[in-house]
Design a protein around this motif. Structure first.
Motif, PDB file in Angstrom:
ATOM      1  N   THR A  22       7.274  -4.672  -9.373  1.00  0.00           N
ATOM      2  CA  THR A  22       7.423  -4.244  -7.971  1.00  0.00           C
ATOM      3  C   THR A  22       8.917  -4.049  -7.723  1.00  0.00           C
ATOM      4  OG1 THR A  22       5.487  -5.512  -7.347  1.00  0.00           O
ATOM      5  CG2 THR A  22       6.971  -4.876  -5.568  1.00  0.00           C
ATOM      6  N   THR A  25       9.729  -3.668  -1.569  1.00  0.00           N
ATOM      7  CA  THR A  25       8.744  -3.757  -0.476  1.00  0.00           C
ATOM      8  C   THR A  25       9.536  -3.910   0.820  1.00  0.00           C
ATOM      9  OG1 THR A  25       8.531  -6.151  -0.708  1.00  0.00           O
ATOM     10  CG2 THR A  25       6.838  -4.827  -1.784  1.00  0.00           C
ATOM     11  N   LYS A  27       9.478  -2.827   5.454  1.00  0.00           N
ATOM     12  CA  LYS A  27       8.712  -2.370   6.614  1.00  0.00           C
ATOM     13  C   LYS A  27       9.649  -1.557   7.494  1.00  0.00           C
ATOM     14  CE  LYS A  27       5.453  -4.547   9.828  1.00  0.00           C
ATOM     15  NZ  LYS A  27       4.288  -3.825   9.388  1.00  0.00           N
ATOM     16  N   ASP A  32       4.491   0.200   6.315  1.00  0.00           N
ATOM     17  CA  ASP A  32       4.892  -0.633   5.179  1.00  0.00           C
ATOM     18  C   ASP A  32       5.228   0.301   4.022  1.00  0.00           C
ATOM     19  OD1 ASP A  32       4.418  -3.068   6.447  1.00  0.00           O
ATOM     20  OD2 ASP A  32       2.287  -3.015   5.937  1.00  0.00           O
ATOM     21  N   ALA A  34       6.396   0.575  -0.127  1.00  0.00           N
ATOM     22  CA  ALA A  34       6.578  -0.107  -1.403  1.00  0.00           C
ATOM     23  C   ALA A  34       6.840   0.919  -2.497  1.00  0.00           C
ATOM     24  CB  ALA A  34       5.328  -0.925  -1.751  1.00  0.00           C
ATOM     25  N   VAL A  36       6.420   0.748  -6.690  1.00  0.00           N
ATOM     26  CA  VAL A  36       6.052  -0.064  -7.852  1.00  0.00           C
ATOM     27  C   VAL A  36       6.194   0.783  -9.107  1.00  0.00           C
ATOM     28  CG1 VAL A  36       4.415  -1.493  -6.540  1.00  0.00           C
ATOM     29  CG2 VAL A  36       3.578   0.527  -7.749  1.00  0.00           C
ATOM     30  N   ASP A  48       1.774   2.051   3.591  1.00  0.00           N
ATOM     31  CA  ASP A  48       0.608   1.384   4.187  1.00  0.00           C
ATOM     32  C   ASP A  48      -0.532   1.250   3.175  1.00  0.00           C
ATOM     33  OD1 ASP A  48       1.757   0.884   6.644  1.00  0.00           O
ATOM     34  OD2 ASP A  48       0.981   2.705   7.587  1.00  0.00           O
TER      35      ASP A  48
END
Ligand code: SAM
Length: 276
Positions: A22, A25, A27, A32, A34, A36, A48
């Protein structure tokens, strides 16, 4: 320990990828975010919980959402991308010699910053000082309300019709897009999966056809997206992608080519029936 990440694509179906690492991450006020690094798809942007793009297959989506409209219009000088915060679409747009200015209006500045840091091969046009690119952090819906007779091509590279993207899938928005286009302008929008989003696709096609004399849906194979087959819908005031010679591209591509420019509009019977 093995880590697997699932995007819930429908109430009953998900796509699960093995995650190696990861990378980010966070917000934003909108979603949201992220990034990875996955075993099969490489680095992926997730908003999201929805997989947006991956270094493995992003070329399909970005080439198809950019080159089909830009080679349908004979002289696309002023181009607007709405959304597209990862930068992949604008990267393809600026390759076209005819394009004088490529504006991008993305609501979420954090998506742009994260993409610049973790997905440099996708966001490269935002990393370099490209004189054609003008990035505005703002709401594409509001931007459309204010523009008139300005763009040759508008590309709506949006996320799903939930959250900040919801208003990008409405008849009011299409009316504003129509108004913002020049008199021979055209636009394209990603219109989701022909398997899993049939009522949505039917409604969008019908809303766009109510305004634009030429409305066509086309397809591309995208393993990251629900059902693996993805739709785009084009609304045009004048130029038809199925008429005239397809110009030769002055640069190389991995998915799009002159044969695909035509064949992507060949719809299976169940999609033809859906759009009747
Ligand atoms: N290729 C992707 C897909 O089909 O899943 C879309 C990628 S791109 C990351 C979608 C972008 O649209 C997101 O960064 C999101 O912030 C942006 N977006 C959503 N609503 C928007 C709005 N109203 N105005 C401008 N950008 C918006």
């Amino acid at each position: 320990m093995e880590l697997w990440l699932t995007e819930q694509q429908t109430d009953h179906v998900g796509l699960t990828c093995r995650v190696k690492e990861t990378l980010f991450t966070g917000k934003s006020p909108y979603q949201d975010i992220a990034v990875v690094d996955s075993a099969e798809f490489g680095r992926m942007l997730v908003l999201d919980g929805v997989f947006q793009t991956s270094v493995f297959d992003e070329f399909v989506y970005h080439e198809m959402i950019a080159h089909v409209p830009l080679l349908t219009h004979p002289n696309p000088r002023q181009v607007l991308v709405i959304g597209g915060g990862d930068g992949g679409t604008i990267r393809e747009v600026v390759k076209h010699p005819a394009v004088v200015q490529a504006e991008m209006v993305e609501i979420d500045g954090l998506v742009v910053e994260v993409s610049k840091k973790y997905l440099p091969e996708i966001s490269e046009a935002l990393l370099q000082e490209n004189p054609k690119v003008r990035l505005k952090i703002g709401d594409g819906i509001q931007h459309m309300k204010e523009a008139q007779n300005k763009y040759d091509v508008i590309i709506v590279d949006c996320s799903d019709p939930i959250g900040p993207g919801e208003g990008l899938f409405t008849p009011e928005f299409y009316q504003d897009v129509y108004k913002a286009l020049k008199e021979d302008g055209l636009f394209v929008q990603q219109t989701e999966s022909p398997f899993y989003h049939q009522p949505l696709l039917r409604r969008l096609f019908s809303d766009i056809r109510d305004l634009f004399p030429i409305t066509r849906t086309y397809l591309a194979s995208i393993p990251l997206y629900p059902g693996g087959l993805h739709c785009f819908t084009l609304g045009s005031k004048h130029y038809d992608p199925l008429q005239g010679e397809v110009p030769v591209l002055p640069f190389s591509t991995r998915y799009y080519n002159r044969d695909v420019h035509r064949s992507c509009f060949a719809l299976p019977t169940f999609i033809q029936d859906l759009l009747k």
